[in-house]
Design a protein around this motif. Structure first.
Motif, PDB file in Angstrom:
ATOM      1  N   VAL A 131       0.848  -1.190   0.000  1.00  0.00           N
ATOM      2  CA  VAL A 131       0.000   0.000   0.000  1.00  0.00           C
ATOM      3  C   VAL A 131       0.883   1.240   0.000  1.00  0.00           C
ATOM      4  CG1 VAL A 131      -1.720   1.290   1.346  1.00  0.00           C
ATOM      5  CG2 VAL A 131      -1.809  -1.215   1.258  1.00  0.00           C
ATOM      6  N   VAL A 132       0.468   2.272  -0.729  1.00  0.00           N
ATOM      7  CA  VAL A 132       1.174   3.560  -0.731  1.00  0.00           C
ATOM      8  C   VAL A 132       0.157   4.688  -0.581  1.00  0.00           C
ATOM      9  CG1 VAL A 132       3.079   2.736  -2.179  1.00  0.00           C
ATOM     10  CG2 VAL A 132       1.134   3.840  -3.250  1.00  0.00           C
ATOM     11  N   ASP A 133       0.590   5.761   0.036  1.00  0.00           N
ATOM     12  CA  ASP A 133      -0.173   7.005   0.091  1.00  0.00           C
ATOM     13  C   ASP A 133       0.604   8.017  -0.741  1.00  0.00           C
ATOM     14  OD1 ASP A 133      -2.435   6.531   1.904  1.00  0.00           O
ATOM     15  OD2 ASP A 133      -0.875   6.150   3.399  1.00  0.00           O
ATOM     16  N   ALA A 134       0.124   8.277  -1.952  1.00  0.00           N
ATOM     17  CA  ALA A 134       0.823   9.198  -2.849  1.00  0.00           C
ATOM     18  C   ALA A 134       0.762  10.617  -2.281  1.00  0.00           C
ATOM     19  CB  ALA A 134       0.193   9.150  -4.235  1.00  0.00           C
ATOM     20  N   LYS A 135       1.910  11.290  -2.296  1.00  0.00           N
ATOM     21  CA  LYS A 135       1.999  12.650  -1.749  1.00  0.00           C
ATOM     22  C   LYS A 135       1.373  13.693  -2.664  1.00  0.00           C
ATOM     23  CE  LYS A 135       4.349  11.704   1.957  1.00  0.00           C
ATOM     24  NZ  LYS A 135       3.534  11.459   3.128  1.00  0.00           N
ATOM     25  N   ASP A 136       1.364  13.425  -3.971  1.00  0.00           N
ATOM     26  CA  ASP A 136       0.814  14.386  -4.923  1.00  0.00           C
ATOM     27  C   ASP A 136       0.419  13.635  -6.200  1.00  0.00           C
ATOM     28  OD1 ASP A 136       3.227  13.946  -6.397  1.00  0.00           O
ATOM     29  OD2 ASP A 136       4.185  15.682  -5.460  1.00  0.00           O
ATOM     30  N   ASP A 137      -0.108  14.366  -7.171  1.00  0.00           N
ATOM     31  CA  ASP A 137      -0.573  13.728  -8.405  1.00  0.00           C
ATOM     32  C   ASP A 137       0.559  13.081  -9.197  1.00  0.00           C
ATOM     33  OD1 ASP A 137      -3.292  14.204  -8.068  1.00  0.00           O
ATOM     34  OD2 ASP A 137      -3.190  16.175  -9.024  1.00  0.00           O
ATOM     35  N   ASN A 138       1.756  13.673  -9.172  1.00  0.00           N
ATOM     36  CA  ASN A 138       2.900  13.051  -9.862  1.00  0.00           C
ATOM     37  C   ASN A 138       3.212  11.691  -9.260  1.00  0.00           C
ATOM     38  OD1 ASN A 138       3.291  15.122 -11.682  1.00  0.00           O
ATOM     39  ND2 ASN A 138       4.743  16.208 -10.365  1.00  0.00           N
ATOM     40  N   ALA A 139       3.211  11.608  -7.938  1.00  0.00           N
ATOM     41  CA  ALA A 139       3.475  10.331  -7.273  1.00  0.00           C
ATOM     42  C   ALA A 139       2.366   9.326  -7.589  1.00  0.00           C
ATOM     43  CB  ALA A 139       3.601  10.539  -5.763  1.00  0.00           C
ATOM     44  N   ARG A 141       0.491   9.170 -10.253  1.00  0.00           N
ATOM     45  CA  ARG A 141       0.674   8.693 -11.631  1.00  0.00           C
ATOM     46  C   ARG A 141       1.839   7.708 -11.735  1.00  0.00           C
ATOM     47  NH1 ARG A 141      -1.003  14.013 -12.650  1.00  0.00           N
ATOM     48  NH2 ARG A 141       1.130  14.780 -12.758  1.00  0.00           N
ATOM     49  N   PHE A 142       2.921   7.959 -11.000  1.00  0.00           N
ATOM     50  CA  PHE A 142       4.068   7.038 -10.968  1.00  0.00           C
ATOM     51  C   PHE A 142       3.610   5.649 -10.534  1.00  0.00           C
ATOM     52  CE2 PHE A 142       7.309   5.039  -8.200  1.00  0.00           C
ATOM     53  CZ  PHE A 142       8.302   4.797  -9.134  1.00  0.00           C
ATOM     54  N   TYR A 143       2.866   5.580  -9.432  1.00  0.00           N
ATOM     55  CA  TYR A 143       2.408   4.284  -8.932  1.00  0.00           C
ATOM     56  C   TYR A 143       1.386   3.646  -9.865  1.00  0.00           C
ATOM     57  CZ  TYR A 143       5.009   5.197  -4.688  1.00  0.00           C
ATOM     58  OH  TYR A 143       6.030   5.441  -3.800  1.00  0.00           O
ATOM     59  N   GLU A 144       0.519   4.437 -10.460  1.00  0.00           N
ATOM     60  CA  GLU A 144      -0.446   3.877 -11.409  1.00  0.00           C
ATOM     61  C   GLU A 144       0.272   3.271 -12.613  1.00  0.00           C
ATOM     62  OE1 GLU A 144      -4.384   6.620 -10.517  1.00  0.00           O
ATOM     63  OE2 GLU A 144      -2.997   7.257 -12.101  1.00  0.00           O
ATOM     64  N   ARG A 145       1.334   3.908 -13.088  1.00  0.00           N
ATOM     65  CA  ARG A 145       2.120   3.338 -14.205  1.00  0.00           C
ATOM     66  C   ARG A 145       2.764   2.011 -13.809  1.00  0.00           C
ATOM     67  NH1 ARG A 145       3.755   8.713 -14.807  1.00  0.00           N
ATOM     68  NH2 ARG A 145       5.746   8.280 -13.825  1.00  0.00           N
ATOM     69  N   GLU A 146       2.955   1.830 -12.504  1.00  0.00           N
ATOM     70  CA  GLU A 146       3.564   0.585 -12.009  1.00  0.00           C
ATOM     71  C   GLU A 146       2.502  -0.407 -11.538  1.00  0.00           C
ATOM     72  OE1 GLU A 146       6.730  -0.025 -12.449  1.00  0.00           O
ATOM     73  OE2 GLU A 146       7.065   1.985 -13.249  1.00  0.00           O
ATOM     74  N   SER A 147       1.293  -0.263 -12.048  1.00  0.00           N
ATOM     75  CA  SER A 147       0.172  -1.197 -11.841  1.00  0.00           C
ATOM     76  C   SER A 147      -0.437  -1.164 -10.442  1.00  0.00           C
ATOM     77  CB  SER A 147       0.577  -2.629 -12.203  1.00  0.00           C
ATOM     78  OG  SER A 147       0.984  -2.694 -13.551  1.00  0.00           O
ATOM     79  N   PHE A 148      -0.269  -0.067  -9.716  1.00  0.00           N
ATOM     80  CA  PHE A 148      -0.970   0.096  -8.451  1.00  0.00           C
ATOM     81  C   PHE A 148      -2.392   0.553  -8.758  1.00  0.00           C
ATOM     82  CE2 PHE A 148       3.185  -0.212  -6.778  1.00  0.00           C
ATOM     83  CZ  PHE A 148       3.104  -0.433  -5.410  1.00  0.00           C
TER      84      PHE A 148
END
Length: 170
Positions: A131-139, A141-148
């Protein structure tokens, strides 16, 4: 990717030998945490900080892992349906991940993420997902690109099932 630049990379558990004073990712809460709090969290077993060390000893990035639990009903219905009806599901929290701005754009973020996922899947502790809590929209998107996948009512909170992560390392 990191291998393309010919740099010798290694990921180590944070220790006193790692200079954190000059680390600057450009995201102040992540920088402050790494410089001030990470060592304390490690000593108190609140988080396990890992650092990406370059061949010259420079810390180019870091991440933290710890245990967490997810409310079963916060997960997407399709995912929750496949799990036992425990109110809380064990998971691994990738609490923070940052790359020093002098080393951004070299694939080190993906390198650190892959290392974190490998350590999580290799663990002998039960965990349904990372599980991750993205700090901002860039983060995010990074995790979504990595199949999160996002939690339905919390778009900045994402997860990747451990069964999916296991397939990466087979």
């Amino acid at each position: 990717m990191a291998d393309d630049i010919g740099e010798a990379l290694r990921v180590e558990i944070l220790g006193a030998q790692h200079d954190r004073s000059a680390f600057e990712s450009g995201i102040e809460p992540l920088d402050r945490y790494f410089r001030v709090q990470a060592g304390q969290d490690a000593r108190k077993n609140m988080a396990a900080p890992f650092v990406l060390v370059l061949s010259d000893g420079t810390v180019a990035g870091y991440y933290t892992l710890s245990s967490t639990a997810v409310n079963l009903w916060d997960l997407p219905e399709k995912t929750a349906r496949k799990l036992p009806r425990y109110p809380l599901v064990p998971a691994t929290l990738l609490g923070r991940l940052a790359v020093d701005r002098r080393h951004q754009g070299k694939g080190y973020g993906r390198f650190l993420l892959a290392d974190a996922l490998f350590r999580a899947v290799r663990s002998e502790i039960a965990s349904f997902a990372v599980v991750v809590d993205a700090k901002d929209d860039n983060a995010r998107r990074f995790y979504e690109r990595e199949s999160f996948l996002s939690f339905p009512d919390q778009p900045m909170k994402l997860f990747r099932p451990m069964a999916d992560i296991e397939q990466l390392f087979k």
